[in-house]
Every structure is written in structure tokens, then in C-alpha cells.
Design a protein around this motif. Structure first.
Motif, mmCIF file in Angstrom:
data_model
loop_
_atom_site.group_PDB
_atom_site.id
_atom_site.type_symbol
_atom_site.label_atom_id
_atom_site.label_comp_id
_atom_site.label_asym_id
_atom_site.label_seq_id
_atom_site.Cartn_x
_atom_site.Cartn_y
_atom_site.Cartn_z
ATOM 1 N N GLU A 8 48.645 42.828 44.592
ATOM 2 C CA GLU A 8 48.478 42.588 43.157
ATOM 3 C C GLU A 8 47.243 41.725 42.895
ATOM 4 N N LEU A 9 47.101 40.656 43.690
ATOM 5 C CA LEU A 9 45.960 39.757 43.512
ATOM 6 C C LEU A 9 44.650 40.475 43.825
ATOM 7 N N THR A 19 39.669 43.059 42.138
ATOM 8 C CA THR A 19 38.857 44.277 42.160
ATOM 9 C C THR A 19 38.480 44.667 40.733
ATOM 10 N N LEU A 20 39.439 44.463 39.798
ATOM 11 C CA LEU A 20 39.150 44.770 38.395
ATOM 12 C C LEU A 20 38.006 43.913 37.858
ATOM 13 N N GLN A 21 37.818 42.759 38.475
ATOM 14 C CA GLN A 21 36.723 41.880 38.044
ATOM 15 C C GLN A 21 35.407 42.253 38.736
ATOM 16 N N PRO A 39 35.415 43.433 47.936
ATOM 17 C CA PRO A 39 36.358 42.858 48.913
ATOM 18 C C PRO A 39 35.609 42.283 50.127
ATOM 19 N N ASN A 40 36.279 41.324 50.750
ATOM 20 C CA ASN A 40 35.741 40.650 51.952
ATOM 21 C C ASN A 40 34.430 39.883 51.683
ATOM 22 N N THR A 41 34.269 39.437 50.461
ATOM 23 C CA THR A 41 33.121 38.575 50.151
ATOM 24 C C THR A 41 33.672 37.202 49.778
ATOM 25 N N PRO A 42 32.858 36.147 49.896
ATOM 26 C CA PRO A 42 33.359 34.808 49.531
ATOM 27 C C PRO A 42 33.862 34.754 48.086
ATOM 28 N N ALA A 43 33.170 35.458 47.190
ATOM 29 C CA ALA A 43 33.582 35.447 45.773
ATOM 30 C C ALA A 43 34.968 36.070 45.617
ATOM 31 N N PHE A 44 35.198 37.139 46.377
ATOM 32 C CA PHE A 44 36.484 37.833 46.323
ATOM 33 C C PHE A 44 37.600 36.903 46.826
ATOM 34 N N ILE A 91 40.841 35.445 44.835
ATOM 35 C CA ILE A 91 42.229 35.572 45.324
ATOM 36 C C ILE A 91 42.899 34.201 45.305
ATOM 37 N N LYS A 92 42.180 33.203 45.761
ATOM 38 C CA LYS A 92 42.729 31.839 45.835
ATOM 39 C C LYS A 92 43.094 31.341 44.437
ATOM 40 N N LYS A 93 42.165 31.547 43.495
ATOM 41 C CA LYS A 93 42.382 31.091 42.127
ATOM 42 C C LYS A 93 43.580 31.809 41.493
ATOM 43 N N GLN A 94 43.631 33.116 41.726
ATOM 44 C CA GLN A 94 44.719 33.906 41.147
ATOM 45 C C GLN A 94 46.068 33.487 41.724
ATOM 46 N N ARG A 95 46.066 33.149 43.013
ATOM 47 C CA ARG A 95 47.316 32.729 43.646
ATOM 48 C C ARG A 95 47.802 31.406 43.044
#
Lengths: 671, 286
Positions: free
Chosen positions: A346-347, A352-354, A358-363, A367-371
């Protein structure tokens, strides 16, 4: 097949075989192929003669049942010559007969494969007309072949009434469809009796079976999704799974397949496990609220399905999660493993919608922020539609028949105007300010639009009447950007209406019991719950408008009985109920005070009221905006009560809301 | 011929006497049997079926004592109405005494209790507001249990021509919402014979018995020692009935002095606190 029928069929087959042998014997032995053709022709002629003699119904039906095997034998023996000779007679019999339903070997298996393929492709192809056509095909296929034509009459009646005549409202259904179905039911029952295919009761039972394909039709085109939208049930757990991951027609197919082999058994087992996982993975949804609305049309169902799916985060199929966890080897902790995989997916979907890779520091950061955000939002407050408010504030764009979907433009002519109706039902006569904008989009470029006759941007029109209707005219305005050219080709015209100053009120009831003995609580709490808080009454209620404030206090939040004075938690959310977006929360306020006006106090003042909140961009398309949670102290009059005090509290939210409508159009430039 | 006429007249007279009316039963009607309780009903249109915003209305409650005993300290309260929508004044009323049914007042006492209501405004969007509330009534009353029983201390006497005790008897009630529905009689024979009566008391009405107190108990005019099984007070005279099981057992004992069987009267009186809670609803419409 009934034993009597079987016996009759055997007898008839023996008779036909005897005639065939007699005819063969009378032919010269030199040309066997021609002999066979001649025999089959003679046999067909004899049958037609018999049918004309009056034994129409029984013989015709019996011939039909034997048509296919005889035809196939003849074909095998004599080739195409025989087919052409006798095909007409046999096919006529087969079509007219109810036994035509047996012409497909295993309709369940076919439906399973076709249903599965359709389910698979629906994920990629977003075409409502195709979806309705496929659902209709599957409905008739199952009615005819799987339910042996017994459910054909009610299915046809439903199709004619629902899709063809567009009968939707419960009144119409009761007054028109029900009597028609009843008459059809009786007719079918009598017809079956006449055909000696069963009793009148069996005929009626067959007609009742007809409801099954209809039910699956609704499920396939999005009945669940529509319910989610209509009743605002949180689309979580079981419901989301049923919504996103159930191939309804394939399920019907696999459980009605005739074939019995290892592969079918495995498929059935997989289907059972699949359903089991779907059901056990979810949470039972909130009780549905009563509604008087009319039945929706298939377009509404499909729209609802698409919109609900759009709102749901893209999670991994629970079935896949379960399998991955089971085969991952951690047998002792499958549930938490599945939950983690679901949450991770889900995260990842949100990030991805943003547009993050994937597999980049920004991604990873996303994920961390969303969690973290998800953990903060764990305290979820829900609200329900207020059943006592039947006239909520509503607004919609209506595309009229005058809209020029296809137009021709000659350079130098005046610009093409695109009119659309905008209608607001404003029963409380709120002072609403409106502002419109439009632009044209296609795959390669966007063209700015301007609203004809609109006031200057930033000075919206203000209305406070009960019904507001406006014709909004949009024209391409390439002058805004000299780079842009005139319209040419296919576009999607997007209209946007910004409604400012909308206010939606919610109400919440609670019962304050003070400090009471256990015996009192044992006696009174069930009574209070039954009388004051049946069903969803413990949730805050509001009209089904664009957005609402949901709030709750108690410990736990959903417990409407407030005991003593301490540990009362208050939480609230602003929920987007419409298809637009909340662009600003101008103000929200919870009016929490006792009957003498003594107010609740909160450790976080913003918990009770705040102003000028701009929801983060990511929340635009999400359903819920979380407001601060806090601990409140209740007034002294509610802390000690002789018996109990039942009181209602109100909350209100003032907000700006943007509604949009997209209309496809085509412009052909002529020289 | 005369003889025939006399016989005929005598036969007709016999028929007339035998088939005559049994007389008016009211005079001999026993109110202290079955179940009778204080009943409540709202007068028609008080409260009205639909109440409009910002209007005055009345709630009139008729209290009708159909029990065979007086009701005292009756309190009637309206609970659970949200003051935002309705104001009721007074919210509670008291009645000192309501006489029970008897030969002099076969209908029992009736009283009308009046509450003044005022509705407030309704949300501008809502077409109605439904306000559930409780009508709570509490009162104190009594009931008495009287029965003719047979006592036989000499159970071994084969030729005793007296009565035969009933070891177990059932009753339909004593004209109150609470009553003895079963009694067991246990005799310990021989020298210093004793009798034990076990009275099973149950709530037969629509409400709830809060406390039950045993008063005077007599066996043939002589005092009887009665205590509740599982009594909560030290004297054993008072018991609180549970929310679920509204039952109590009273054990009464007495020594038997006579050695022959005889019939006598057993009388025990009780008092109780009773509570009746009924959900009601007001409808505020636009």
C-alpha cells in the motif's frame, strides 16, 4: 434428467435405429455413402411428417434431444453431404427445443475461463460499455447453459426492464417488474408441465434460480462498490478484497462445471481457499445504513466501481500475500506477515503515485514518511449519514444535448462555445461563492480555456438561494499562452467549479452516567445502549454532502457511555464524501458544552477548533483528513449525575471544495 | 292425582332452585389472587404523536393501581431527554398513596400525572428528531400470603382420620406483581415436632423488585419465624433480588404442639420496593 424422460428417450432412439436399419436394407449395397445420405433424408422427412400429424410438442422435443448425436454420427459417417442434407431439419429441432442448452459440453468450464480472462483484462481496459456487454453476455450464458434455460425467462425480463426500459426505482420495480416476473413464473411453470419436464413447482423453482445470474451481473458491474459509495462504508478489509480481487463469473463457472478431473478439483479447491482467504483476511464492515434511494443504473455501478478502486490504495492481492507468507517458511506468523506485505504494498503504491522511482532514496524517504503518518492516523473516527436529513447540499455539472461533442472549426471563425449546466441544491440557503474555470487536455498539449461572462478571477459570484443553476460556457483561450494553437483533434474538456464557504454540521450523542455501582451499570447500560444508541447511533451523523466532520469522544472513542470524569479522548476527522477535493478547511469547531453552557476543556486547544488549514496535496484524493486528537475534561454537571444525562453535541466544518467534470470532444479544422 | 301434582310441583321447584343463578360474584371476589400491578398509560395525544418545534405540549400519565394492595411513595420520572430539544417540567412527580383494589374500591385508585413540555428548534436541515426516553416509576407496596394448610406431626399414625398435608403447592399469585408461586411443607415428626415452610417468591410483574422484606408471619395465630435464604441483612428479613433472577426463598419454621393432624392458617406478609422502566419516544417534526 427425469427417469421417465430417460426411458422415453431410449425408446425413441431404438425406434429411430430400427427405421434406419430398415431403410438401409432397402437400398442397393453398391454405393454406401449415398445410401447413408438417402437414409438420413428419409428419416428426417418422416419425422417432419410425424410432427405435422399433431404430436408436435413431445416429438419435436425428443428429436431435438437426439439431434446432436445423430448429426454428429451422420457427419462422421457421411461427411459434409449428410450435413447439408439433414442439417436444416435437425438444427430447427435443436433450436426450438430446451435441449439446445446441452449443446455446449461444459458451460461451467467455459464461463470459468472466459470470466477469468475478462477479470484479468478489466484491470487494463477501462471501458464501461465493454464491461456491461460482457456482464450481459455472461448473464445470458449462465442463464441459458448453466441453469439449463430454466432461468432464462426471469433473466430476460430483468434485462428488458432494467437495461432496456431503464426501470430503476423500487416503486417501478414493484409495480411493473414484479407482476411481469410473476406472470412469467406461472407461464414457465405451466410450459414445463406441458412439456412434461417437471411439475409446476419445479418450473417455479427454475424461475427463482434465475435470480442467480442477475445477482452475479450486479456483483460484476460493481454492486459492492456502489454500496460503498452510497453508504460510505469504510472500504477496508473484507469489502476491499471482495471489491478488488473477486472474479465473480469465474467463481460461478468453476462451481458449476460438469467435468470432474484432477485439474478441476484443484481449481475448485483453489477457489475455496481463495474465497476463504478473502473472507478471513478482512474485517466485517460497519452495519449498513438504511437508504431510500432508487436502484442505480449499470453506468452508475461501473462509475462507482472505478471511483472506489481509484480511492483504494493499490495493495498486493491478499491471496498472493498469503501464498508468499506460507511458502516463505514463517508458518507461525502468517497473519502478521500478510499484514506487513499488504501495508508495504500500500505504501509503495502511494509513493509510486507520487511519481517516485522505486529503490531510490526519495522513494525510501516517502515510504518512511507514509509509515509514520499511517501510525499517527491509527485513531480513526468514522461518521455516518444522518437519516433525518433528506435534502443535503449538492452540486453537479450536467452535460446537455446541446454540447458540441463534435464540431468543425474554420480558421478565422469565432471560437466554439462549450456550454454545461451547473446546478446546486442548497436547501439551507447557505451563502455559497462560486468560481469556474476550464481547460482542454489531450495527450500532447493542454489548451487554456476561459469562462464566458464570468467575473474576474478572484471575485467569485455569491448565492444564497435554494436552487442555483448556471450555464457555464467555456471557450478555448490560446491567447493566454502565445505558444498554444487553436483546438484541433480530440480533447477532454475539464470544467472546474470552486465552491467557497460551504458549511456542513455533524451531531454526536453521548450518555453521561457519572460514577455508578456495578449493579446499576449492569442494569442500565444495556438499556441505554438499546434505547439511545441502536445501530450506528454512536457515530457522529451528518448530511451526505461534499465533506463532513466526524468526531467522537469517550474511552474507547466508540463507547457512547461516558463514565466519571477522566480519561475521555476526543478525536475528529474531516472526510471527503464527494468526488471532488477539499482545497481548504476555513474553520472547524466542535461545540462541546453542557446544558448550562459550561464548556469541555482540552489539553490541545486545536482539538476543539482551528482555522485556515490547507490539506496536504496528497490528501486531495484521499477520503480522510485527520485533525488533532486530545484528552478532554468534561464539565462538572456531567461528571456526577443522579441517573444519567443524554446529550447531543454538534460540530461544524467550513471549507472550499472543487468539483470537476470531464467531457470528451472533437474538433475538426476545415479549410 | 294430587300426589302426582305435588310431585310435579316439587320437581319443578327443585329445578328452579337447582338451576338458579349463582348470585353476583363481585361481592365475594378475591382480589388477592393472580397478578395485579400498578399500570401506566399516556392519555391520547398527551404527548402528541408529532410535536412541532418551539411549541408547548403536555405529557399526561394515568397511573392505575390494579393490585390488591396500596401503593405508597410513588415516584415517576422522565429520563434521558436531551435538553437541547425538549424541556420537561417537572421531570419527576410524587404520589403519596394509591389505594389498591378491594371490595369498597373494586377498580383501585387512579391518578393523572401531568408534565409540561416545551419543544425547542430542530436542525434546519433535519425533517425530524426522534427523542427516546425512559419513563421510570418506583414505589413501595405490600402483599400477603394466606393459605389453609394441614399439619400432621404424627406421620406414623395409620388410623388418623384427619387431614393429609400437601408437601408441595403452587399458587397463581396474591394480587400483586410479586408473589408466592410455590410452597413446600416439610414436617419433622416425633417428640418436638417441627414444621418448615419454604415459600418461593418470584416477580410476576413487568418491572423489577429491588428489595423484598418479610413482615409478620403467623401459623394459626401464633408467630412464625421467617428468614430469607441468602439474606443480605443480619436479621434475615430483607433480601435484594438480582437483576437476572428475580426470585427469593423464605424459610419459615414453627414447633408443633398437637400430636394429631389438623388444618390451620398460614399467613405471611411482605413489603417490597418495585421499579418499572419503560422506553418511550417523542417525535419532533418540521
Amino acid at each position: 434428467m427425469a427417469p421417465g424422460q430417460e426411458k422415453r428417450n431410449r425408446k425413441e432412439a431404438a425406434r429411430v435405429e430400427q427405421i434406419r436399419r430398415d431403410l438401409l436394407r432397402s437400398q442397393p449395397a453398391t454405393r454406401p455413402l449415398q445410401n447413408l445420405v438417402a437414409v438420413e433424408q428419409a428419416l428426417a422427412a418422416q419425422r417432419i411428417k410425424e410432427s405435422r400429424r399433431g404430436n408436435f410438442l413431445g416429438t419435436f422435443k425428443r428429436w431435438g434431444s437426439q439431434a446432436t448425436p445423430v448429426l454428429s454420427r451422420a457427419t462422421q459417417g457421411a461427411g459434409s453431404a449428410v450435413q447439408s442434407a439433414s442439417g436444416a431439419a435437425w438444427s430447427a429441432g435443436a433450436t426450438a427445443s430446451s435441449s439446445a442448452v446441452n449443446t455446449i459440453g461444459d458451460p461451467g468450464l467455459i464461463l470459468f475461463i472466459a470470466g477469468l480472462m475478462s477479470f484479468w483484462f478489466k484491470g487494463y481496459i477501462n471501458n464501461p460499455s465493454l464491461s456491461i456487454t460482457l456482464a450481459t453476455l455472461f448473464m445470458f450464458f449462465s442463464a441459458f447453459f448453466i441453469f439449463k434455460g430454466k432461468s432464462l425467462l426471469p433473466t430476460t425480463l430483468f434485462w428488458v426492464a432494467y437495461l432496456f426500459f431503464g426501470i430503476r426505482s423500487p416503486d417501478q420495480l414493484l409495480k411493473v417488474l414484479l407482476p411481469v416476473i410473476l406472470v412469467g413464473l406461472i407461464a414457465q411453470a405451466i410450459f414445463m408441465k406441458l412439456l412434461k419436464e417437471g411439475t409446476v413447482g419445479e418450473g417455479a423453482a427454475g424461475a427463482i434460480v434465475g435470480v442467480v445470474p442477475i445477482l452475479f451481473f450486479f456483483l460484476d458491474v460493481g454492486l459492492l462498490d456502489y454500496l460503498v459509495q452510497l453508504f460510505h462504508i469504510p472500504a477496508t478489509g473484507l469489502l476491499s478484497n471482495l471489491l478488488l480481487f473477486t472474479p465473480w463469473w469465474a467463481l460461478l463457472g468453476i462451481f458449476t462445471t460438469k467435468k470432474e478431473n484432477a485439474l478441476i478439483s484443484i481449481l475448485k479447491m483453489v477457489a475455496i481457499i481463495y474465497i476463504f482467504i478473502m473472507l478471513t483476511f478482512g474485517i466485517v464492515p460497519q452495519a449498513y445504513e438504511n437508504s431510500q434511494s432508487a436502484l442505480p443504473g449499470p453506468e452508475q455501478f461501473l462509475n462507482a466501481q472505478q471511483q472506489t478502486k481509484a480511492l483504494l490504495p493499490k495493495t498486493e492481492n491478499p491471496f498472493v500475500s498469503n501464498l508468499a507468507c506460507i511458502f516463505g517458511g514463517d508458518y507461525t506468523n502468517v497473519e502478521s506477515c500478510v499484514n506487513k506485505r499488504q501495508e508495504d504494498s500500500e505504501l509503495e503504491g502511494i509513493c509510486t503515485l507520487q511519481q517516485l522511482e522505486p529503490n531510490t532514496p526519495a522513494f525510501e524517504e516517502c515510504i518512511k514518511k507514509q509509515r509514520e503518518k499511517k501510525q499517527r492516523e491509527a485513531v480513526q473516527v468514522t461518521g455516518v449519514n444522518d437519516p433525518t436529513i433528506d435534502k443535503p447540499t449538492k452540486a453537479e455539472f450536467i452535460v446537455s444535448t446541446f454540447f458540441p461533442s463534435k464540431s468543425y472549426y474554420k480558421k478565422g471563425d469565432s471560437k466554439i462555445s462549450y456550454p454545461i449546466e451547473f446546478k446546486i441544491t442548497n436547501p439551507r440557503k447557505q451563502a455559497i461563492r462560486m468560481e469556474f474555470s476550464c481547460f482542454f487536455m489531450n495527450a500532447t498539449s493542454n489548451v487554456s480555456g476561459k469562462i464566458e461572462g464570468a467575473p474576474i478571477k478572484g471575485a467569485p459570484e455569491s448565492f444564497s438561494t435554494e436552487l442555483i443553476t448556471r450555464t457555464v460556457i467555456c471557450e478555448a483561450d490560446p491567447e493566454q499562452d502565445p505558444q498554444q494553437e487553436d483546438l484541433s483533434g480530440s480533447y477532454t474538456l475539464r470544467y472546474e467549479a470552486t465552491l467557497q464557504g460551504l458549511t456542513t454540521k455533524s451531531r454526536l450523542s453521548r450518555a453521561f452516567i457519572g460514577t455508578k455501582e456495578t449493579a446499576w451499570k449492569e442494569e442500565w447500560i444495556p438499556k441505554i445502549m438499546r434505547t439511545h444508541f441502536p445501530g450506528d447511533s454512536r457515530f457522529s451523523k451528518s448530511p451526505a454532502e461534499f465533506a463532513r466532520i466526524n468526531f467522537a469522544f469517550g474511552n474507547p472513542l466508540e463507547n457512547p457511555i461516558i463514565e466519571g470524569s477522566s480519561g475521555v479522548i476526543l478525536s475528529s476527522t474531516v472526510e471527503n464524501l464527494g468526488q471532488g477535493k477539499i482545497t481548504r478547511i476555513a474553520e472547524y469547531k466542535l461545540n462541546l458544552a453542557d446544558e448550562h453552557g459550561e464548556r469541555f476543556t482540552a489539553d490541545t486547544p486545536k482539538c476543539l477548533e482551528d482555522q485556515n488549514i490547507n490539506p496536504p496535496e496528497e490528501n486531495f484524493q484521499k477520503q480522510v483528513i485527520h485533525l488533532p486528537t486530545c484528552v478532554v475534561e468534561i464539565p462538572s454537571s456531567l461528571q456526577k449525575t443522579p441517573e444519567y444525562v443524554y446529550q447531543e453535541f454538534t460540530g461544524e466544518v467550513r471549507y472550499d471544495y472543487v468539483l470537476k467534470k470531464e467531457v470528451p470532444l472533437e474538433v475538426q479544422v476545415i479549410s | 292425582m294430587n300426589k302426582v301434582a305435588v310431585i310435579m310441583v316439587g320437581f319443578i321447584l327443585l329445578l328452579i332452585v337447582a338451576c338458579g343463578s349463582q348470585g353476583e360474584k363481585t361481592g365475594s371476589y378475591n382480589f388477592k389472587q393472580g397478578v395485579g400491578e400498578l399500570q401506566f398509560r399516556f392519555l391520547e395525544n398527551a404527548p402528541p404523536e408529532k410535536i412541532y418545534p418551539n411549541s408547548n405540549f403536555k405529557i399526561v400519565l394515568e397511573a392505575d393501581n390494579l393490585a390488591a394492595y396500596d401503593v405508597v411513595n410513588l415516584q415517576v420520572a422522565i429520563l434521558g431527554l436531551d435538553q437541547t430539544y425538549f424541556e420537561i417540567s417537572p421531570s419527576e412527580q410524587k404520589v403519596e398513596r394509591l389505594v389498591g383494589r378491594s371490595l369498597t374500591a373494586p377498580g383501585g385508585d387512579k391518578q393523572f400525572l401531568e408534565f409540561d413540555g416545551q419543544s425547542k428548534s430542530i436542525s434546519p436541515q433535519a425533517f425530524e428528531y426522534r427523542a427516546p426516553f425512559f419513563l421510570k416509576t418506583e414505589y413501595r407496596s405490600t402483599f400477603e400470603f394466606v393459605d389453609t394448610i394441614c399439619l400432621n406431626p404424627n406421620v406414623y399414625a395409620i388410623y388418623d382420620a384427619g387431614c393429609k398435608p400437601d408437601t408441595q403447592k403452587s399458587f397463581s399469585g396474591q394480587g400483586a406483581p410479586v408473589g408466592v408461586n410455590r410452597m413446600e411443607e416439610i414436617i419433622s415428626p416425633g417428640a418436638g415436632a417441627k414444621v418448615e415452610f419454604r415459600l418461593f417468591i418470584t416477580n410476576l410483574g413487568k418491572g423489577k423488585v429491588k428489595t423484598l422484606t418479610v413482615g409478620k408471619g403467623e401459623l394459626g395465630g401464633k408467630p412464625l419465624l421467617c428468614v430469607f435464604q441468602r439474606a443480605e441483612d443480619p436479621t434475615g428479613k430483607k433480601v435484594q433480588l438480582g437483576t437476572e433472577a428475580q426470585e427469593a426463598t423464605l424459610i419459615c419454621t414453627a414447633s408443633l404442639e398437637d400430636s394429631q393432624s389438623y388444618k390451620t392458617t398460614l399467613a405471611v406478609d411482605f413489603s417490597y420496593d418495585y421499579e418499572f422502566i419503560e422506553p418511550q419516544e417523542l417525535a419532533l417534526v418540521r
